[in-house]
Design a protein around this motif. Sequence first.
Motif, PDB file in Angstrom:
ATOM      1  N   ASP A  30      -2.338 -21.506  -6.122  1.00 24.94           N
ATOM      2  CA  ASP A  30      -3.263 -21.422  -4.992  1.00 24.94           C
ATOM      3  C   ASP A  30      -3.215 -20.100  -4.234  1.00 24.94           C
ATOM      4  O   ASP A  30      -4.035 -19.877  -3.337  1.00 24.94           O
ATOM      5  N   TYR A  31      -2.268 -19.242  -4.566  1.00 21.65           N
ATOM      6  CA  TYR A  31      -2.045 -18.057  -3.746  1.00 21.65           C
ATOM      7  C   TYR A  31      -1.996 -16.775  -4.551  1.00 21.65           C
ATOM      8  O   TYR A  31      -1.484 -16.738  -5.674  1.00 21.65           O
ATOM      9  N   ALA A  32      -2.495 -15.711  -3.918  1.00 20.88           N
ATOM     10  CA  ALA A  32      -2.313 -14.381  -4.482  1.00 20.88           C
ATOM     11  C   ALA A  32      -0.857 -13.948  -4.285  1.00 20.88           C
ATOM     12  O   ALA A  32      -0.191 -14.371  -3.331  1.00 20.88           O
ATOM     13  N   ILE A  33      -0.393 -13.107  -5.179  1.00 20.41           N
ATOM     14  CA  ILE A  33       0.966 -12.581  -5.118  1.00 20.41           C
ATOM     15  C   ILE A  33       0.897 -11.066  -5.160  1.00 20.41           C
ATOM     16  O   ILE A  33       0.117 -10.497  -5.941  1.00 20.41           O
ATOM     17  N   GLY A  34       1.705 -10.429  -4.358  1.00 17.58           N
ATOM     18  CA  GLY A  34       1.700  -8.968  -4.318  1.00 17.58           C
ATOM     19  C   GLY A  34       3.069  -8.385  -4.587  1.00 17.58           C
ATOM     20  O   GLY A  34       4.091  -9.027  -4.350  1.00 17.58           O
ATOM     21  N   TRP A  35       3.066  -7.171  -5.093  1.00 16.36           N
ATOM     22  CA  TRP A  35       4.282  -6.369  -5.225  1.00 16.36           C
ATOM     23  C   TRP A  35       4.191  -5.207  -4.241  1.00 16.36           C
ATOM     24  O   TRP A  35       3.151  -4.541  -4.153  1.00 16.36           O
ATOM     25  N   PHE A  36       5.267  -4.974  -3.535  1.00 17.02           N
ATOM     26  CA  PHE A  36       5.358  -3.903  -2.558  1.00 17.02           C
ATOM     27  C   PHE A  36       6.607  -3.086  -2.862  1.00 17.02           C
ATOM     28  O   PHE A  36       7.505  -3.539  -3.563  1.00 17.02           O
ATOM     29  N   ARG A  37       6.673  -1.903  -2.281  1.00 18.65           N
ATOM     30  CA  ARG A  37       7.887  -1.115  -2.414  1.00 18.65           C
ATOM     31  C   ARG A  37       8.157  -0.368  -1.116  1.00 18.65           C
ATOM     32  O   ARG A  37       7.240  -0.080  -0.340  1.00 18.65           O
ATOM     33  N   GLN A  38       9.425  -0.090  -0.925  1.00 14.13           N
ATOM     34  CA  GLN A  38       9.829   0.653   0.258  1.00 14.13           C
ATOM     35  C   GLN A  38      10.942   1.618  -0.120  1.00 14.13           C
ATOM     36  O   GLN A  38      12.017   1.193  -0.564  1.00 14.13           O
ATOM     37  N   ALA A  39      10.649   2.882   0.061  1.00 16.81           N
ATOM     38  CA  ALA A  39      11.635   3.932  -0.181  1.00 16.81           C
ATOM     39  C   ALA A  39      12.337   4.263   1.132  1.00 16.81           C
ATOM     40  O   ALA A  39      11.782   4.028   2.209  1.00 16.81           O
ATOM     41  N   PRO A  40      13.539   4.821   1.085  1.00 16.34           N
ATOM     42  CA  PRO A  40      14.258   5.156   2.313  1.00 16.34           C
ATOM     43  C   PRO A  40      13.427   6.056   3.225  1.00 16.34           C
ATOM     44  O   PRO A  40      12.865   7.063   2.782  1.00 16.34           O
ATOM     45  N   GLY A  41      13.319   5.662   4.480  1.00 16.40           N
ATOM     46  CA  GLY A  41      12.599   6.465   5.451  1.00 16.40           C
ATOM     47  C   GLY A  41      11.097   6.352   5.396  1.00 16.40           C
ATOM     48  O   GLY A  41      10.398   7.059   6.134  1.00 16.40           O
ATOM     49  N   LYS A  42      10.595   5.478   4.531  1.00 19.26           N
ATOM     50  CA  LYS A  42       9.146   5.316   4.392  1.00 19.26           C
ATOM     51  C   LYS A  42       8.721   3.893   4.714  1.00 19.26           C
ATOM     52  O   LYS A  42       9.531   2.962   4.664  1.00 19.26           O
ATOM     53  N   GLU A  43       7.458   3.717   5.015  1.00 17.63           N
ATOM     54  CA  GLU A  43       6.916   2.394   5.284  1.00 17.63           C
ATOM     55  C   GLU A  43       6.742   1.614   3.976  1.00 17.63           C
ATOM     56  O   GLU A  43       6.582   2.201   2.902  1.00 17.63           O
ATOM     57  N   ARG A  44       6.770   0.296   4.113  1.00 24.12           N
ATOM     58  CA  ARG A  44       6.511  -0.541   2.950  1.00 24.12           C
ATOM     59  C   ARG A  44       5.056  -0.382   2.540  1.00 24.12           C
ATOM     60  O   ARG A  44       4.157  -0.410   3.377  1.00 24.12           O
ATOM     61  N   GLU A  45       4.825  -0.215   1.239  1.00 22.99           N
ATOM     62  CA  GLU A  45       3.465  -0.018   0.751  1.00 22.99           C
ATOM     63  C   GLU A  45       3.134  -1.015  -0.345  1.00 22.99           C
ATOM     64  O   GLU A  45       3.994  -1.401  -1.143  1.00 22.99           O
ATOM     65  N   GLY A  46       1.878  -1.415  -0.394  1.00 24.60           N
ATOM     66  CA  GLY A  46       1.425  -2.305  -1.447  1.00 24.60           C
ATOM     67  C   GLY A  46       1.277  -1.548  -2.753  1.00 24.60           C
ATOM     68  O   GLY A  46       0.645  -0.498  -2.779  1.00 24.60           O
TER      69      GLY A  46
END
Length: 123
Positions: A30-46
């Motif tokens: 029923d739901y979409a699933i996403g992958w995100f990443r976050q590098a040191p000192g950076k914002e989380r991005e899709g």
Amino acid sequence: VQLQASGGGLVQPGGSLRLSCVASGFTFDDYAIGWFRQAPGKEREGVSLIGRSGANTYYADSVKGRSTISRDITTDTVYLQMDSLRPEDTAVYYCAVARGPTATSEPRNYNYWGQGTQVTVSS
């Protein structure tokens, strides 16, 4: 709701990894699933997302052409195949459940998150 991300590791530039996200505790279909990443000192991005049916997908420009997202409804698992990896892909990668069957790549549209898996691309 639980999301278990795995598959990260140390890989040389140009190498490949397949990340897995095993979901439980909700109706996976029923739901979409996403992958995100976050590098040191950076914002989380899709990085990538897949709609409930699997027909709708999204890739960030930074990974487009090098990554493939898929979902297996028999095992409640979402995969992210990453090829031609670059040092700038180094980050902690998270999977997350969207608030509905479709979503944008903004983290605020996701309400459950896995623990993350480290991807390091280095020679």
